[in-house]
Scaffold this motif. Structure first.
Motif, PDB file in Angstrom:
ATOM      1  N   UNK A  80      35.241  20.259  33.239  1.00 15.31           N
ATOM      2  CA  UNK A  80      33.969  20.125  33.953  1.00 15.31           C
ATOM      3  C   UNK A  80      33.474  21.490  34.425  1.00 15.31           C
ATOM      4  N   UNK A  81      33.525  22.481  33.557  1.00 17.92           N
ATOM      5  CA  UNK A  81      33.136  23.837  33.945  1.00 17.92           C
ATOM      6  C   UNK A  81      31.645  23.867  34.291  1.00 17.92           C
ATOM      7  N   UNK A  82      31.327  24.602  35.328  1.00 15.65           N
ATOM      8  CA  UNK A  82      29.940  24.679  35.787  1.00 15.65           C
ATOM      9  C   UNK A  82      29.444  26.120  35.660  1.00 15.65           C
ATOM     10  N   UNK A  83      28.163  26.321  35.825  1.00 15.43           N
ATOM     11  CA  UNK A  83      27.639  27.688  35.814  1.00 15.43           C
ATOM     12  C   UNK A  83      28.247  28.548  36.927  1.00 15.43           C
ATOM     13  N   UNK A  84      28.660  27.926  38.032  1.00 16.59           N
ATOM     14  CA  UNK A  84      29.279  28.694  39.111  1.00 16.59           C
ATOM     15  C   UNK A  84      30.577  29.354  38.671  1.00 16.59           C
ATOM     16  N   UNK A  85      31.342  28.682  37.820  1.00 17.70           N
ATOM     17  CA  UNK A  85      32.583  29.270  37.311  1.00 17.70           C
ATOM     18  C   UNK A  85      32.278  30.464  36.410  1.00 17.70           C
ATOM     19  N   UNK A  86      31.256  30.341  35.588  1.00 16.95           N
ATOM     20  CA  UNK A  86      30.874  31.464  34.732  1.00 16.95           C
ATOM     21  C   UNK A  86      30.322  32.626  35.554  1.00 16.95           C
ATOM     22  N   UNK A  87      29.636  32.319  36.649  1.00 14.94           N
ATOM     23  CA  UNK A  87      29.150  33.372  37.545  1.00 14.94           C
ATOM     24  C   UNK A  87      30.330  34.065  38.217  1.00 14.94           C
TER      25      UNK A  87
ATOM     26  N   UNK B 124      35.978  36.317  27.655  1.00 10.55           N
ATOM     27  CA  UNK B 124      36.438  35.391  28.692  1.00 10.55           C
ATOM     28  C   UNK B 124      35.448  34.237  28.856  1.00 10.55           C
ATOM     29  N   UNK B 125      34.156  34.534  28.861  1.00 12.29           N
ATOM     30  CA  UNK B 125      33.164  33.469  28.998  1.00 12.29           C
ATOM     31  C   UNK B 125      33.156  32.526  27.810  1.00 12.29           C
ATOM     32  N   UNK B 126      33.264  33.091  26.615  1.00  8.37           N
ATOM     33  CA  UNK B 126      33.202  32.232  25.434  1.00  8.37           C
ATOM     34  C   UNK B 126      34.448  31.368  25.279  1.00  8.37           C
ATOM     35  N   UNK B 127      35.615  31.876  25.660  1.00  8.32           N
ATOM     36  CA  UNK B 127      36.812  31.036  25.550  1.00  8.32           C
ATOM     37  C   UNK B 127      36.731  29.875  26.533  1.00  8.32           C
ATOM     38  N   UNK B 128      36.157  30.100  27.707  1.00  2.00           N
ATOM     39  CA  UNK B 128      35.980  29.005  28.671  1.00  2.00           C
ATOM     40  C   UNK B 128      35.020  27.945  28.125  1.00  2.00           C
ATOM     41  N   UNK B 129      33.905  28.386  27.581  1.00  2.00           N
ATOM     42  CA  UNK B 129      32.939  27.436  27.022  1.00  2.00           C
ATOM     43  C   UNK B 129      33.497  26.714  25.798  1.00  2.00           C
ATOM     44  N   UNK B 130      34.263  27.421  24.977  1.00  2.00           N
ATOM     45  CA  UNK B 130      34.873  26.804  23.807  1.00  2.00           C
ATOM     46  C   UNK B 130      35.853  25.710  24.219  1.00  2.00           C
ATOM     47  N   UNK B 131      36.697  25.987  25.201  1.00  2.00           N
ATOM     48  CA  UNK B 131      37.665  24.989  25.671  1.00  2.00           C
ATOM     49  C   UNK B 131      36.939  23.794  26.282  1.00  2.00           C
TER      50      UNK B 131
END
Length: 135
Positions: free
Chosen positions: A77-84, A124-131
């Motif tokens: 449930x990753x959110x934009x806040x985690x990417x920020x 790092x951002x793309x691996x989070x979104x990929x997962x």
């Protein structure tokens, strides 16, 4: 096959999943720093002359990620806040690299710092979104 791997990974404890995330971040931050350095240095020897600097930058980045709560986020449930938070951690580390450069510590130039910032955000951002999309 991939379905079984995902189910087995989801069944792991939260601590184990956090350690996996830290390990993956450690690997990708190392790759980002090495690629950024090698883009601007033609000889491979200089990067290995500054092992302490490399380790310090990576450890600082992982500590900032932990402080900013990157490892408390559920990847499903990753959110934009985690990417920020990831962007903040990488930016703060890059600013520290830039500060050391301006103070005369010439291990990482301005070009290496900017390249590290870009590669780290991408990796790092793309691996989070990929997962997140995989789960």
């Amino acid at each position: 096959m991939l379905d079984i791997t995902i189910k087995n990974t989801l069944a792991l404890s939260r601590t184990t999943k956090r350690l996996i995330a830290i390990t993956v971040d450690f690997i990708f931050l190392n790759i980002a720093l090495i690629v950024a350095t090698q883009l601007h240095v033609t000889d491979t020897r200089p990067i290995f002359d500054h092992k302490e600097a490399l380790a310090g930058i990576i450890i600082l980045n992982l500590l900032l990620f932990s402080y900013l709560g990157v490892y408390n986020t559920v990847l499903r449930f990753i959110s934009p806040n985690a990417l920020i938070a990831i962007a903040k951690g990488i930016t703060l580390t890059s600013l520290v690299m830039l500060l050391f450069y301006t103070l005369g510590w010439q291990q990482f130039s301005l070009a290496v710092t900017i390249s590290f910032w870009c590669f780290s955000l991408i990796f790092i951002g793309s691996i989070r979104l990929f997962i997140c999309r995989l789960i």
